[in-house]
Write an enzyme that holds these catalytic residues in place. Structure first.
Site, PDB file in Angstrom:
ATOM      1  N   LYS A 103       0.679  -1.360  -0.064  1.00 10.41           N
ATOM      2  CA  LYS A 103       0.098  -0.097   0.039  1.00 10.41           C
ATOM      3  C   LYS A 103       0.941   1.333  -0.131  1.00 10.41           C
ATOM      4  O   LYS A 103       0.504   2.206  -0.324  1.00 10.41           O
ATOM      5  CB  LYS A 103      -1.036   0.012   1.078  1.00 10.41           C
ATOM      6  N   ASP A 104       2.285   1.295   0.409  1.00 16.28           N
ATOM      7  CA  ASP A 104       2.958   2.410   0.329  1.00 16.28           C
ATOM      8  C   ASP A 104       3.560   2.546  -1.154  1.00 16.28           C
ATOM      9  O   ASP A 104       4.427   3.586  -1.324  1.00 16.28           O
ATOM     10  CB  ASP A 104       4.046   2.254   1.311  1.00 16.28           C
ATOM     11  N   SER A 113      -5.086   9.106   8.295  1.00 16.49           N
ATOM     12  CA  SER A 113      -5.583   8.605   7.175  1.00 16.49           C
ATOM     13  C   SER A 113      -6.834   9.227   6.605  1.00 16.49           C
ATOM     14  O   SER A 113      -7.795   8.926   7.488  1.00 16.49           O
ATOM     15  CB  SER A 113      -5.615   7.083   7.280  1.00 16.49           C
ATOM     16  N   LEU A 114      -6.696   9.864   5.539  1.00 15.49           N
ATOM     17  CA  LEU A 114      -7.996  10.428   5.140  1.00 15.49           C
ATOM     18  C   LEU A 114      -9.076   9.507   4.645  1.00 15.49           C
ATOM     19  O   LEU A 114     -10.358   9.723   5.059  1.00 15.49           O
ATOM     20  CB  LEU A 114      -7.671  11.319   3.677  1.00 15.49           C
ATOM     21  N   ARG A 115      -8.614   8.364   4.360  1.00 13.96           N
ATOM     22  CA  ARG A 115      -9.497   7.321   3.861  1.00 13.96           C
ATOM     23  C   ARG A 115     -10.230   6.865   5.017  1.00 13.96           C
ATOM     24  O   ARG A 115     -11.589   6.617   5.225  1.00 13.96           O
ATOM     25  CB  ARG A 115      -8.777   6.140   3.487  1.00 13.96           C
ATOM     26  N   ARG A 116      -9.545   6.442   6.282  1.00  7.99           N
ATOM     27  CA  ARG A 116     -10.124   6.190   7.560  1.00  7.99           C
ATOM     28  C   ARG A 116     -11.139   6.991   8.423  1.00  7.99           C
ATOM     29  O   ARG A 116     -12.213   6.866   8.761  1.00  7.99           O
ATOM     30  CB  ARG A 116      -9.202   5.625   8.740  1.00  7.99           C
ATOM     31  N   ARG A 138       0.738  10.721  14.218  1.00  5.21           N
ATOM     32  CA  ARG A 138       1.846  10.343  13.162  1.00  5.21           C
ATOM     33  C   ARG A 138       2.960   9.453  14.108  1.00  5.21           C
ATOM     34  O   ARG A 138       3.095   9.192  15.010  1.00  5.21           O
ATOM     35  CB  ARG A 138       2.590  11.529  12.728  1.00  5.21           C
ATOM     36  N   ASN A 154       5.783   6.031  13.630  1.00  3.49           N
ATOM     37  CA  ASN A 154       5.638   4.461  13.499  1.00  3.49           C
ATOM     38  C   ASN A 154       4.793   3.744  14.378  1.00  3.49           C
ATOM     39  O   ASN A 154       4.461   4.439  15.178  1.00  3.49           O
ATOM     40  CB  ASN A 154       7.217   3.782  13.322  1.00  3.49           C
ATOM     41  N   ARG A 167       3.246   5.536  18.053  1.00  7.14           N
ATOM     42  CA  ARG A 167       1.738   5.595  18.159  1.00  7.14           C
ATOM     43  C   ARG A 167       1.217   4.960  19.327  1.00  7.14           C
ATOM     44  O   ARG A 167       0.476   5.451  19.867  1.00  7.14           O
ATOM     45  CB  ARG A 167       0.896   5.126  16.692  1.00  7.14           C
ATOM     46  N   CYS A 174      -2.069   9.068  -1.867  1.00  6.70           N
ATOM     47  CA  CYS A 174      -2.195   8.508  -0.575  1.00  6.70           C
ATOM     48  C   CYS A 174      -3.213   9.897   0.067  1.00  6.70           C
ATOM     49  O   CYS A 174      -3.244   9.655   1.192  1.00  6.70           O
ATOM     50  CB  CYS A 174      -1.040   8.241   0.119  1.00  6.70           C
TER      51      CYS A 174
HETATM   52  C1  DPM Z   1      -0.770   4.457   3.712  1.00  8.25           C
HETATM   53  C2  DPM Z   1      -1.657   4.999   4.504  1.00  8.25           C
HETATM   54  C3  DPM Z   1      -1.223   4.721   5.726  1.00  8.25           C
HETATM   55  C4  DPM Z   1       0.300   3.978   5.572  1.00  8.25           C
HETATM   56  C5  DPM Z   1      -3.191   5.463   4.232  1.00  8.25           C
HETATM   57  C6  DPM Z   1      -4.285   4.819   4.398  1.00  8.25           C
HETATM   58  C7  DPM Z   1      -1.729   4.829   7.129  1.00  8.25           C
HETATM   59  C8  DPM Z   1      -1.353   6.302   7.429  1.00  8.25           C
HETATM   60  C9  DPM Z   1      -1.865   6.745   8.758  1.00  8.25           C
HETATM   61  C10 DPM Z   1      -0.804   4.720   2.129  1.00  8.25           C
HETATM   62  N1  DPM Z   1       0.184   3.874   4.183  1.00  8.25           N
HETATM   63  O1  DPM Z   1      -4.271   3.771   4.919  1.00  8.25           O
HETATM   64  O2  DPM Z   1      -5.349   5.378   4.199  1.00  8.25           O
HETATM   65  O3  DPM Z   1      -2.647   5.931   9.486  1.00  8.25           O
HETATM   66  O4  DPM Z   1      -1.299   7.740   9.290  1.00  8.25           O
HETATM   67  C11 DPM Z   1       1.258   1.789   6.251  1.00  8.25           C
HETATM   68  C12 DPM Z   1       1.171   1.048   7.501  1.00  8.25           C
HETATM   69  C13 DPM Z   1       1.246  -0.198   6.898  1.00  8.25           C
HETATM   70  C14 DPM Z   1       1.780   0.083   5.813  1.00  8.25           C
HETATM   71  C15 DPM Z   1       0.504   1.370   8.777  1.00  8.25           C
HETATM   72  C16 DPM Z   1      -1.038   1.359   9.046  1.00  8.25           C
HETATM   73  C17 DPM Z   1       1.162  -1.730   7.585  1.00  8.25           C
HETATM   74  C18 DPM Z   1       0.011  -2.592   6.966  1.00  8.25           C
HETATM   75  C19 DPM Z   1       0.306  -3.046   5.571  1.00  8.25           C
HETATM   76  C20 DPM Z   1       0.941   3.745   6.592  1.00  8.25           C
HETATM   77  N2  DPM Z   1       1.740   1.365   5.511  1.00  8.25           N
HETATM   78  O5  DPM Z   1      -1.975   1.413   8.030  1.00  8.25           O
HETATM   79  O6  DPM Z   1      -1.763   1.109  10.131  1.00  8.25           O
HETATM   80  O7  DPM Z   1       1.268  -3.771   5.203  1.00  8.25           O
HETATM   81  O8  DPM Z   1      -0.725  -2.842   4.751  1.00  8.25           O
END
Ligand code: DPM
Length: 361
Positions: free
Chosen positions: A99-100, A148-151, A168, A170, A174, A262
């Site tokens: 997702k990154d 996350s804007l999506r969440r 914010r 890691n 958090r 994102c």
């Molecule tokens: C992206 C988002 C977030 C990550 C945006 C989203 C969360 C950002 C936040 C694209 N990357 O999800 O709408 O919460 O501020 C990220 C995480 C993981 C990969 C952590 C998480 C782990 C899970 C995985 C950060 N990237 O989302 O809790 O491997 O999918």
């Protein structure tokens, strides 16, 4: 590579044959290390004669911890340094959370493997004082931490009595911010990351699609390689999990067609049932008031039609020569078609407004 620290975590043993040295680049965060180690472990099982060396690096995304991800903008934030190292042959493989990774990779790179997806859903982690509660039963105006804007968009719609604030850092940071302060009643994180960190016991609630659909590619690990490096591509291709590949290609094609990154509230839900691939996609306004959502399906019969040549057949950045090319094409088409349906219904305006509001914040 001044920032890099090298440590050989897995080396040759047993067979007496001297194998090739493969270097794996990773971010320094604990989650990134765990994810890279798990791919290293699997590779080592399949190719016992290969020497694996792990090279850890800091990325811009790891250094800028006080700004919301959606404000910094670029998805390449967490990937650029690692791609530089790939380009310079300092590493051969980089493991990412799918997702990154942006839906278009810079030229010269491809995703050579997508591993079997973990639980893709989001999870609620409560402040210890709220043990036993759910998003439904938390007191009114409880503050939920998420950047996350999506969440935030989906949860504002579903739980209008709650409030949402950025958080914010890691995963370790958090959880600390949650537990040691009184700022947040709960935070929302991907179940997959929590599980990989060994923190499954902190999950109090898994959010189903009716509450919050997940991000494109969430829960899947991706192996990025040089697109021209045939040997490495072939080596990592055995890691591909076909169902996950098809789901994630449809999700990525959906996001790409919407021109989303994102910094837009786009969410998905996919399933493979028999030979059918189902994709539900949603585009929401930042406050969740407007939400366009639809579901489409397509047949993804896994026949034996595989394609031989690599990069020209990459689908939204993914090279999967060992998966039926008909199925890959169908999955990509599904994502594009669903995006077009939502664009016809007005997704473009919702996304444009969301981008503008987000930039102005
Ligand atoms: C992206 C988002 C977030 C990550 C945006 C989203 C969360 C950002 C936040 C694209 N990357 O999800 O709408 O919460 O501020 C990220 C995480 C993981 C990969 C952590 C998480 C782990 C899970 C995985 C950060 N990237 O989302 O809790 O491997 O999918």
């Amino acid at each position: 590579m001044t920032e890099s620290e090298k440590n050989i975590s897995i080396s040759q043993e047993g067979s007496g044959k001297v194998g090739r040295v493969i270097r794996m680049g990773t971010r320094k965060s604990q989650l990134a290390r765990i994810q890279t180690d798990s791919v290293a472990f699997t590779l080592k099982e399949i190719y016992p004669d290969v020497h694996l060396e792990i090279v850890a690096m800091s990325t811009i995304g790891d250094k800028i911890l006080d700004t919301a991800l959606s404000k910094i903008g670029e998805k390449s934030l967490f990937t650029k340094e690692l791609e530089n190292a790939l380009e310079k042959n300092e590493v051969d493989i980089v493991v990412h959370s799918l997702k990154d990774l942006p839906t278009s990779l810079p030229p010269g790179f491809t995703i050579g493997a997508i591993l079997q997806r973990e639980n893709p859903h989001d999870a609620v982690v409560l402040h210890p004082k709220n043990a036993g509660l759910t998003l439904d039963s938390l007191p009114e105006k409880s503050v939920i931490g998420t950047s996350s804007l999506r969440r935030a968009a989906q949860l504002k719609r579903r739980f209008p009595q709650l409030e949402f604030e950025n958080i914010r850092g890691n995963l370790n940071t958090r959880l600390k911010k949650l537990d040691e302060k009184e700022d947040y009643a709960a935070i929302i994180l991907a179940a997959a990351g929590l599980k990989r960190m060994g923190w499954e016991s902190r999950i109090s609630q898994i959010l189903g699609p009716e509450d919050c659909m997940y991000a494109v590619g969430q829960g899947a690990l991706a192996v990025e390689v040089r697109a021209q490096d045939k040997d490495i591509l072939e080596m990592v291709s055995v890691l591909h999990h076909p169902d996950t590949v098809l789901r994630c290609i449809s999700e990525r094609a959906f996001l790409k067609q919407l021109e989303g990154g994102c910094s837009v509230p786009v969410a998905v839900h996919t399933e493979v049932k028999g030979s059918m691939l189902y994709l539900t996609g949603a585009v929401c306004s930042l406050d969740g008031a407007d939400c366009l959502k639809d579901t489409m399906k397509i047949s993804v019969e896994l026949d034996n039609k595989v394609n031989e040549s690599a990069q020209e057949f990459a689908h939204v950045g993914v090279t999967a020569t060992n998966v039926s090319s008909n199925a890959l094409e169908a999955a990509e088409k599904l994502g594009v078609d669903l995006a077009n349906v939502l664009l016809d219904k007005g997704a473009k305006d919702i996304l444009a407004t969301a981008r503008k509001l987000n930039d102005a914040r």
